[in-house]
Design an enzyme around this catalytic site. Structure first.
Site, mmCIF file in Angstrom:
data_model
loop_
_atom_site.group_PDB
_atom_site.id
_atom_site.type_symbol
_atom_site.label_atom_id
_atom_site.label_comp_id
_atom_site.label_asym_id
_atom_site.label_seq_id
_atom_site.Cartn_x
_atom_site.Cartn_y
_atom_site.Cartn_z
ATOM 1 C CE LYS A 1 -1.972 2.897 2.930
ATOM 2 N NZ LYS A 1 -1.889 4.169 2.160
ATOM 3 N N GLY B 1 7.057 5.054 7.859
ATOM 4 C CA GLY B 1 6.255 6.119 7.939
ATOM 5 C C GLY B 1 6.603 6.742 9.683
ATOM 6 C CB SER B 2 4.401 9.170 11.341
ATOM 7 O OG SER B 2 3.363 8.369 11.554
ATOM 8 C CB THR B 3 7.345 7.387 15.861
ATOM 9 O OG1 THR B 3 8.628 7.580 15.272
ATOM 10 C CG2 THR B 3 7.388 6.868 16.913
ATOM 11 N N GLY C 1 3.484 3.555 13.310
ATOM 12 C CA GLY C 1 4.448 2.631 13.624
ATOM 13 C C GLY C 1 4.073 1.854 15.032
ATOM 14 C CD GLU D 1 13.726 0.763 8.712
ATOM 15 O OE1 GLU D 1 14.417 1.690 9.037
ATOM 16 O OE2 GLU D 1 14.299 -0.265 8.716
ATOM 17 C CB CYS E 1 13.354 9.012 7.981
ATOM 18 S SG CYS E 1 14.243 8.037 6.768
ATOM 19 C CD GLU F 1 10.179 12.828 11.423
ATOM 20 O OE1 GLU F 1 9.128 12.299 11.570
ATOM 21 O OE2 GLU F 1 11.133 12.233 10.883
HETATM 22 P P1 NAD Z 1 2.436 8.371 8.043
HETATM 23 O O1 NAD Z 1 2.740 7.515 9.153
HETATM 24 O O2 NAD Z 1 1.277 9.087 8.025
HETATM 25 O O3 NAD Z 1 1.971 7.313 6.740
HETATM 26 C C1 NAD Z 1 2.941 6.342 6.176
HETATM 27 C C2 NAD Z 1 1.800 5.228 5.633
HETATM 28 O O4 NAD Z 1 1.135 4.699 6.750
HETATM 29 C C3 NAD Z 1 1.082 5.766 4.373
HETATM 30 O O5 NAD Z 1 0.904 4.957 3.451
HETATM 31 C C4 NAD Z 1 -0.401 5.838 5.238
HETATM 32 O O6 NAD Z 1 -1.310 5.863 4.381
HETATM 33 C C5 NAD Z 1 -0.128 4.674 5.812
HETATM 34 N N1 NAD Z 1 -1.193 4.752 7.486
HETATM 35 C C6 NAD Z 1 -1.604 5.520 7.946
HETATM 36 N N2 NAD Z 1 -2.322 5.207 9.065
HETATM 37 C C7 NAD Z 1 -2.374 3.931 9.028
HETATM 38 C C8 NAD Z 1 -3.224 3.050 9.788
HETATM 39 N N3 NAD Z 1 -3.678 3.324 10.725
HETATM 40 N N4 NAD Z 1 -2.910 1.795 9.639
HETATM 41 C C9 NAD Z 1 -2.102 1.250 8.279
HETATM 42 N N5 NAD Z 1 -1.353 2.146 7.629
HETATM 43 C C10 NAD Z 1 -1.530 3.606 7.999
HETATM 44 O O7 NAD Z 1 3.850 8.931 7.211
HETATM 45 P P2 NAD Z 1 4.066 10.026 6.435
HETATM 46 O O8 NAD Z 1 3.412 11.004 6.785
HETATM 47 O O9 NAD Z 1 3.411 9.374 4.838
HETATM 48 O O10 NAD Z 1 5.483 9.970 6.132
HETATM 49 C C11 NAD Z 1 6.330 10.811 6.883
HETATM 50 C C12 NAD Z 1 6.818 9.833 8.091
HETATM 51 O O11 NAD Z 1 7.602 8.777 7.685
HETATM 52 C C13 NAD Z 1 7.909 10.471 8.803
HETATM 53 O O12 NAD Z 1 7.795 10.416 10.051
HETATM 54 C C14 NAD Z 1 9.376 9.971 8.142
HETATM 55 O O13 NAD Z 1 10.317 10.130 9.332
HETATM 56 C C15 NAD Z 1 8.789 8.554 8.072
HETATM 57 N N6 NAD Z 1 9.881 7.952 7.521
HETATM 58 C C16 NAD Z 1 10.725 6.929 8.114
HETATM 59 C C17 NAD Z 1 11.899 6.474 7.118
HETATM 60 C C18 NAD Z 1 12.641 5.446 7.702
HETATM 61 O O14 NAD Z 1 13.158 4.697 6.691
HETATM 62 N N7 NAD Z 1 13.015 5.173 8.924
HETATM 63 C C19 NAD Z 1 11.886 6.641 5.788
HETATM 64 C C20 NAD Z 1 10.952 7.767 5.210
HETATM 65 C C21 NAD Z 1 9.707 8.118 5.862
#
Ligand code: NAD
Length: 490
Positions: free
Chosen positions: A186, A239-241, A244, A261, A295, A393
């Protein structure tokens, strides 16, 4: 410019079992060009039922001998073919990423696209190396033959963010397919186009139907359906902490394997003996590249007090020199941020930084752009470690600067957040470099360099920056399960 004339969009459907299908919901999601705020297309919004079909397709293929028993060399050839197809479409993929995400196309061509191709090429080599060990078990050695088998984990639900849409999808797909898993991916609902194009290329390469399925849609519907699906064996999330942590809680229901991650607040430490000709542009680019939406961006500048003013002046000068604008222009170094919502969030953090005592030495505006979601490279000086902008962040082109007195204080400041993704160290003293590298709680420490990401170098976070390591050998074995086998001999 809404869309370059020579650019064709990928199929905006769900990829399930090798076919492109419409979602069962009528509602669709707008794709917005961050450079001008205009809607240029729509993507499907997968429902729980669509996700269920995709997971079923991944399960069928996982159990199908065509995939399960494929010769490792043949699996490797398929992944190598994907790498070649990505390279063949490099320009188009870079333009698509620019249109959908806003990042400068020439930088996407330099970083994102090669990174996607290289992970497929690297993981192609691991296909033939899925192996176990023979074990010397205690007791009567002549009685037992014991060994381990390393086996693919099964069906993987992969969820990726919007900042490196193609590369993040490629990291997960290549590693999981190399290990023999199947996947439902996704992508982020704000940047799904390059993942969809990658889906087309993977089919073209001849990867069996159902090995990769793609469901576009929102996190709360499609993402939630995927992470809670009982037939998903592992969730691989970037994605975001906050999300996660939610995934980790959900995984407790059936103990799905989970790799995370997550976010970061990485320090850039400049020691008094640093080569400032390298360190100053390095410190600037480690936060301002990709408009700070990285990130592991070096978002906290920690500088020895003797050179603090010099470094701050130098980094500010670099910040002011970076051309800001539409990413379709070759000169642009700072493209828009992903959305209006993100722009407002970043501007709010700048205001909080000022109200809590930081001083803006450069930036703070939108770079004079009359449309789109722009934020200038911004530096907040004399930031106290208690401040929100030091701790949280921001995920935008905003750097805090804080002086330190000695190496112990630098280490203490570097480690004073809940995150632990990366760190950049600048010093010409090799002992200082090793001491800092050992003492900083981060998954990757770059010494006298920044932003070196390689398929062979495991990547991941300490503390609230995540669990597990992507890419490299660890990123491959993360998609496998180890089984011990003990055979009694006659
Ligand atoms: P986000 O957590 O909002 O979304 C990431 C993904 O998760 C999206 O596809 C979103 O649709 C999905 N998502 C959201 N809610 C969900 C749920 N309840 N269940 C399942 N999936 C869900 O993050 P973002 O705003 O897209 O990205 C930015 C964040 O990603 C920042 O915190 C950044 O640091 C982090 N990031 C980390 C790395 C790494 O390798 N550590 C790399 C890139 C980005």
């Amino acid at each position: 410019m809404t869309m370059p004339e020579n650019l064709t969009l990928p199929t905006r459907k769900l990829l399930i079992g090798g076919d492109w299908k419409s979602a069962t919901a009528e509602e669709r999601i707008e794709s917005i060009n961050p450079a001008n705020g205009e809607v240029f297309t729509h993507i499907e919004s997968a429902t729980e039922a669509d996700v269920d079909q995709a997971v079923k397709s991944a399960r069928r293929t996982f159990e199908n001998p065509v995939w399960r028993r494929m010769r490792p060399l043949d699996r490797g050839k398929l992944l190598e073919r994907v790498a070649q197809l990505i390279e063949g479409q490099a320009e188009e993929l870079a333009l698509l990423e620019c249109l959908d995400n806003g990042k400068p196309a020439h930088l996407a061509a330099m970083v994102d696209v090669p990174s996607a191709a290289e992970i497929f090429r690297y993981m192609a080599g691991w296909c033939t190396k899925l192996s176990g060990k023979t074990l010397s078990i205690s007791g009567d050695g002549s009685q037992f033959h014991a060994y381990t088998l390393r086996q693919p984990l099964g069906v993987v639900g992969a969820i990726v963010p919007w900042n490196y849409p193609l590369a993040m999808a490629a990291w997960k797909i290549a590693s999981a397919l190399a290990a023999g898993c199947t996947m439902v991916l996704k992508p982020s609902e704000v940047t799904s186009l390059t993942a969809l194009r990658l889906g087309e290329l993977i089919l073209e390469a001849g990867v069996p139907e159902g090995a990769l399925n793609i469901v576009t849609g929102s996190g709360h519907t499609a993402g939630q359906a995927l992470i809670s699906h009982p037939d998903v064996d592992k969730v691989a999330f970037t994605g975001s902490t906050a999300v996660g942590k939610h995934i980790l809680r959900e995984s407790a229901n059936d103990l799905k394997r989970v790799s995370l991650e997550l976010g970061g607040k990485s320090p850039t430490i400049v020691m008094p003996d640093a080569d400032l000709e390298q360190a100053i542009p390095g410190a600037a680019m480690s936060i301002f590249f990709n408009s700070g939406q990285i990130c592991f961006a070096g978002s906290r500048l920690l500088v020895h007090k003797d050179i603090y003013d010099t470094v701050l002046a130098g980094v500010s000068e670099v910040a002011r020199s970076l051309p800001i604008g539409n990413g379709m222009n070759q000169e642009t170094m700072i493209g828009p941020v992903i959305s209006e919502q993100q722009r407002l969030r970043i501007m709010n953090y700048i205001d909080i930084g000022i109200s809590e005592g930081s001083e803006v030495v450069t930036g703070g505006g939108n770079g004079g752009q009359d449309k789109g979601f722009f934020v200038e490279p911004t530096i907040l000086a004399n930031t106290d470690p208690q401040q929100k902008v030091f701790q949280e962040e921001i995920f935008g082109p905003v750097l805090t600067a804080t002086p330190f007195g000695d190496i112990d204080e630098a280490i203490e400041l570097a480690n004073r957040t809940h995150y632990g993704l990366g760190a950049n160290i600048w010093s010409q003293n090799v002992s200082t470099c090793h001491r800092l590298a050992e003492a900083i709680n981060a998954g990757t420490v770059w010494t006298n360099c920044y932003f070196v990401i390689d398929p062979a170098m495991p990547f991941g976070g300490f503390k609230e920056s995540g669990i597990g390591r992507e890419v490299g050998e660890e990123g491959f074995t993360m998609y496998t399960e180890s089984k011990s086998v003990c055979v009694k001999l006659d």
